[in-house]
Motif scaffolding. Structure first.
Motif: not given
Length: 346
Positions: A82-87, A126-134
């Motif tokens: 995963v990756t994620l936004p900074f906010c 807030y993982a379910d809202t914000n994580l992004v699958a790579l």
């Protein structure tokens, strides 16, 4: 775990051993595989960000593997890349419900409001809202380089700037955000003029899509030069640096009904900032702020990367170890490094 930490603002950080973090009910622990080194990390270290409390672990551009999950997490499993936004938006406020997690008043910011990713592990809420699958095709270094600068540029050009093919886009400042904006605008069919005071930065801007470049310190009137280059002014202009002069130049270089997007951070009180408000009104210019990008907007960006329309790896000019990142962070104020630096050996 091994981590970079500072205990006083402006004093040299050290590499220390800290307890491994545990996830909150709605969060995860990320095993960090790569972390971008950004000028915003320097501002946090210097004490310019009121959200940073001491002692502190910096680092807000992250990619890695889910190492542990909280009891309420439903979308992710241990081992997910995963990756994620900074906010990271809370997912429950009116801003989040409207899809604007990037301006959530309760946002979790690794490296600012909470401990960040210059460490082997980091806890994220807030993982379910914000994580992004790579996607499997995207390596961790490239993914980490997206976290702040590239996604910020993508949203500034696409969502806030509303770029259209064949429009002229001016980019003021060719650091990580500016170079990303050049690449994105070019990929979407716009014509780009890039402005900087570094020959090396302008060379990289040309290599990733700029149709024209202007050396700011060798040009007497940057807005006039852009008007001449574009045949009447830019349709869209971005201040990707955050300086009173680049902001003023960005507004002044617009054609009638043009759009200025402010991406670089400016002083809160506007010291030294002089804008032509008569021109803004009479030419119906737009002045737009842009802050990050929510996770739900990543699929369009990732699809362009997988289709080889965007290649963020071209902007990564240096990879370093976590130990070497101490010197690199301290030196950021006067660094001449062009492109993006990523920590990939923690």
């Amino acid at each position: 775990m091994k981590a970079m930490r500072f205990t006083e603002f402006g004093e040299r950080p050290t590499i220390v051993d800290l307890p491994d973090p545990s996830p909150n009910a709605g969060g995860i622990v990320l095993e960090v595989k790569a972390a971008g080194l950004c000028r915003s990390d320097w501002h946090g270290w210097m004490g310019h960000d009121p959200d940073v409390t001491l002692p502190h672990v910096p680092g807000h551009e992250l990619a890695g593997v889910v190492a542990a999950i909280g009891d309420n997490v439903r979308r992710w499993r241990v081992g997910d890349r995963v990756t994620l936004p900074f906010c990271l938006g809370c997912g429950a406020c009116p801003e989040c419900e409207s899809g604007n997690q990037q301006v959530c008043p309760n946002q979790f910011q690794p490296g600012f409001t909470h401990a960040g990713g210059f460490a082997e592990y980091v806890a994220l809420d807030y993982a379910d809202t914000n994580l992004v699958a790579l996607p499997d095709s995207l390596d961790y270094v490239s993914a980490a380089s997206l976290g702040c600068r590239f996604v910020t540029a993508f949203r500034a050009v696409v969502d806030q700037g509303r770029v259209s093919p064949d429009e002229w886009v001016a980019v003021h400042g060719c650091g990580g955000v500016g170079l990303s904006a050049v690449m994105v605008a070019h990929a979407l069919g716009a014509k780009v003029v890039a402005v900087d005071i570094s020959d090396e930065a302008l060379g990289l801007a040309a290599a990733v899509g700029a149709d024209s470049t202007i050396h700011g310190s060798r040009t007497a009137d940057v807005p006039a030069a852009i008007h001449e280059t574009t045949g009447g002014g830019a349709h869209l202009s971005l201040d990707a640096l955050g300086h009173p002069q680049t902001c003023a130049n960005s507004v002044a270089c617009l054609r009638r009904r043009g759009r200025h997007v402010q991406v670089g951070l400016l002083p809160d009180r506007g010291e030294g900032l002089a804008l032509p408000f008569g021109r803004i009104i009479s030419h119906e210019l737009e002045f737009i702020g842009s802050h990050g990008m929510p996770a739900h907007r990543y699929p369009e960006l990732l699809a362009m990367i997988e289709a080889n329309k965007l290649n963020p790896a071209r902007l990564v000019t240096k990879t370093i170890t976590l130990d070497a990142a101490v010197d690199a962070l301290v030196a950021l104020e006067h660094s001449s490094t062009v492109g993006v630096t990523v920590i990939d050996r923690l």
